[in-house]
Design an enzyme around this catalytic site. Structure first.
Site, PDB file in Angstrom:
ATOM      1  N   ASN A 179       0.829  -1.216   0.000  1.00 52.96           N
ATOM      2  CA  ASN A 179       0.000   0.000   0.000  1.00 52.96           C
ATOM      3  C   ASN A 179       0.856   1.255   0.000  1.00 52.96           C
ATOM      4  O   ASN A 179       0.670   2.168   0.816  1.00 52.96           O
ATOM      5  CB  ASN A 179      -0.938   0.016   1.210  1.00 52.96           C
ATOM      6  CG  ASN A 179      -1.904  -1.152   1.208  1.00 52.96           C
ATOM      7  OD1 ASN A 179      -2.488  -1.479   0.169  1.00 52.96           O
ATOM      8  ND2 ASN A 179      -2.060  -1.803   2.348  1.00 52.96           N
ATOM      9  N   LYS A 278       2.651 -11.300  -4.511  1.00 51.69           N
ATOM     10  CA  LYS A 278       3.300 -10.269  -5.322  1.00 51.69           C
ATOM     11  C   LYS A 278       4.698  -9.950  -4.820  1.00 51.69           C
ATOM     12  O   LYS A 278       5.663  -9.876  -5.590  1.00 51.69           O
ATOM     13  CB  LYS A 278       2.454  -9.006  -5.337  1.00 51.69           C
ATOM     14  CG  LYS A 278       3.070  -7.862  -6.143  1.00 51.69           C
ATOM     15  CD  LYS A 278       2.920  -6.565  -5.391  1.00 51.69           C
ATOM     16  CE  LYS A 278       3.995  -5.603  -5.775  1.00 51.69           C
ATOM     17  NZ  LYS A 278       3.935  -4.352  -5.009  1.00 51.69           N
ATOM     18  N   ASP A 297       0.399  -6.749  -9.802  1.00 50.42           N
ATOM     19  CA  ASP A 297      -0.315  -5.816  -8.932  1.00 50.42           C
ATOM     20  C   ASP A 297      -1.398  -5.149  -9.759  1.00 50.42           C
ATOM     21  O   ASP A 297      -1.675  -5.559 -10.891  1.00 50.42           O
ATOM     22  CB  ASP A 297       0.646  -4.802  -8.301  1.00 50.42           C
ATOM     23  CG  ASP A 297       1.342  -3.935  -9.352  1.00 50.42           C
ATOM     24  OD1 ASP A 297       1.039  -4.089 -10.563  1.00 50.42           O
ATOM     25  OD2 ASP A 297       2.184  -3.102  -8.967  1.00 50.42           O
TER      26      ASP A 297
END
Length: 411
Positions: A179, A278, A297
Site C-alpha cells: 500500500n 506479489k 499488482d
C-alpha cells in the site's frame, strides 16, 4: 567535504566498461521501482549503495562509467589527521611512537593500494548487478516478434534491464511496498538504512549507509524504532521476518533460494510475515534468478486488461492467488522464459514519471534518414535547376523589355 563526482570534470577518477544504451538505460532501470537506493545526483549521474559500497554511475552511447567512493578517501584519512594533530609533540618524538605511526601509515597506504587493485572484482560486481551477460537486444527482438504491442512500446523504452539484487535488501525493501508508492518507499528504505545500517560515507550533504544485516533487523527493539520512524504495521513484518529467517533457516537461507525451482522459492518466501504472492514474485525475479516470475499488482492487471484485452477476473475487485497465477501464465505463454523481464518493461512504460517519453516523436531509423537525405538532395537539385532556368528567362525578358534587373528584382 567530499563531493559527488561528475564525468564532465574529467575521466581520471572513473572506470568504464563497454555497454550500449540499448542494453542498459540507467534512467529507466534504476527508477522503475525495482530498487529504491539510487538517486540522480547530477544530470545523468546516479549514486547509490551496492555491495556495501557507494557508487556513482553514468553512461555515454556505448560506455558505462562508474566511480566507487572509498571510506579511506573521506573518513579514515580525516580521522587519521585528527589523531595525528591530537598527539603531543613529545609523544610523536618518542622512537616507539614514531615507529608505530610510520607502520600505521604504511598499513593504511597498503590498504588503499589493495583496494585500487580490485578493479576486476568491482567490474564483476557491476556486471553481475546489471546481469550484463544477458543480451537484452536479443530478448527485445524475441518479445517484439511475439507481441506487436511490446514492439511498439520497446521503440521508446529501450534498455530496461532486470537487476540482480542482494536477496536480503530486496526482500526487506519490498516488505515496505505494501500500500505504498515509489517515492514514499524510497524514503522508508533510506530511514531503515540510517537507523540500522553501517555508515559508509558522506558526499556533499548526503550520508550513505549500508543496508542492515539480518541480525540488525531481527533485534527485539527494531519494531518500536521503526514505528517511531513512520513504518506503521510494516515495522512488525520487518522485524518478525528477519527473526524467523534466523531462527528457522539461518543467514544463508535467502541466498540458497537461488538454487531451487521458482515455485518452491516463492512458496518458501510466502511463509514470512508480510510477504504475499506479489512481494514473493518481486524477490524471486529481482534477486533470486527466477526470470519467469511475473509480479502482478493493480498496474499489471490494468495493463493486461487495457493492452491485451485480458478478460478474466473482470468482475473482481482485488487480485486473488488464482488471478495472479492466471495473469502470470498468460504473460509467460506470450513472452517465454524471460517473461518477468518483459513485464518490467511494460510496468516501466506505465509509470506516471515516464509518460512524457511517450510524447516524444519516434526517432527515425538510419535507413529512413538516409532516404530522407536523398530526397532532400534531389529536391534541392530540382530547385536549383528551376532557379537557374527562371533566372535565364527573367534575364531574357529583362533585356527585351529593357528593364534594369535591379528594378525587377525589387518588385
Amino acid at each position: 567535504m567530499a563531493k559527488h563526482v561528475v564525468l564532465l570534470t574529467g575521466t581520471e577518477v572513473w572506470r568504464s566498461l563497454t555497454c550500449a544504451t540499448s542494453e542498459l538505460r540507467l534512467d529507466l532501470t534504476l527508477a522503475c521501482g525495482q530498487t529504491f537506493r539510487w538517486r540522480e545526483t547530477a544530470d545523468g549521474h546516479w549514486t547509490g549503495v551496492m555491495g556495501g559500497r557507494v557508487w556513482t554511475l553514468t553512461q555515454t552511447d556505448d560506455t558505462l562509467w562508474y566511480h566507487i567512493y572509498k571510506k579511506h578517501d573521506r573518513q579514515e584519512e580525516g580521522s587519521l589527521r585528527k589523531r595525528r594533530a591530537g598527539d603531543s609533540v613529545q609523544e610523536q618524538n618518542k622512537p616507539e611512537k614514531r615507529f608505530k605511526a610510520t607502520l600505521k601509515e604504511e598499513e593504511e597506504d597498503q590498504m588503499v593500494v589493495t583496494i585500487g587493485q580490485n578493479i576486476e572484482e568491482e567490474e564483476k560486481m557491476l556486471r553481475d548487478y546489471f546481469q550484463l551477460n544477458v543480451k537484452l537486444g536479443d530478448l527485445y527482438r524475441e518479445w517484439g516478434a511475439a507481441d506487436p504491442h511490446f514492439k511498439h512500446i520497446a521503440n521508446i523504452f529501450t534498455g530496461v534491464r532486470m537487476l540482480r539484487q542482494d536477496p536480503t535488501e530486496c526482500l526487506f525493501s519490498f516488505i515496505c511496498t505494501s500500500n505504498n508508492h515509489i517515492s514514499r518507499i524510497q524514503g522508508m528504505v533510506e530511514r531503515l538504512c540510517q537507523a540500522l545500517g553501517a555508515p559508509l560515507c558522506q558526499l556533499d550533504q548526503t550520508h550513505y549507509y549500508d543496508f542492515p544485516s539480518l541480525s540488525a533487523l531481527a533485534d527485539s527493539s527494531v519494531e518500536a524504532r521503526l514505528r517511531d520512524l513512520g513504518f506503521g504495521y510494516r515495522a512488525r513484518f520487518l522485524q518478525q521476518s528477519a527473526k524467523q529467517i534466523l531462527d528457522t533457516h539461518g543467514h544463508q537461507w535467502l541466498q540458497d533460494l537461488r538454487s531451487i525451482p521458482y515455485l518452491q522459492a516463492r512458496d518458501s518466501l510466502r511463509t514470512l510475515p508480510g510477504v504475499g504472492t506479489k512481494v514473493a514474485d518481486c524477490v524471486c525475479l529481482m534477486s533470486l534468478d527466477k526470470t519467469e516470475a511475473v509480479p502482478v499488482d493493480t498496474h499489471v492487471w490494468q495493463i493486461a486488461k487495457r493492452d491485451y484485452k485480458y478478460a478474466a477476473g473482470n468482475g473482481q475487485k482485488s487480485i486473488t492467488d488464482k488471478l495472479h497465477r492466471d495473469i502470470g501464465d498468460f504473460f509467460r505463454k506470450l513472452w517465454g522464459p524471460y517473461a518477468g523481464w518483459a513485464q518490467s518493461v511494460m510496468f516501466c512504460a506505465d509509470l506516471k514519471n515516464f509518460q512524457k517519453l511517450k510524447e516524444v516523436p519516434y526517432l527515425k531509423q538510419p535507413k529512413e534518414e538516409e532516404e530522407d537525405e536523398e530526397v532532400k538532395k534531389v529536391n534541392m537539385k530540382k530547385e536549383e535547376k528551376g532557379t537557374v532556368k527562371n533566372t535565364k528567362n527573367k534575364s531574357a525578358s529583362h533585356r527585351k523589355a529593357k528593364v534594369p534587373v535591379k528594378d525587377e528584382g525589387m518588385v
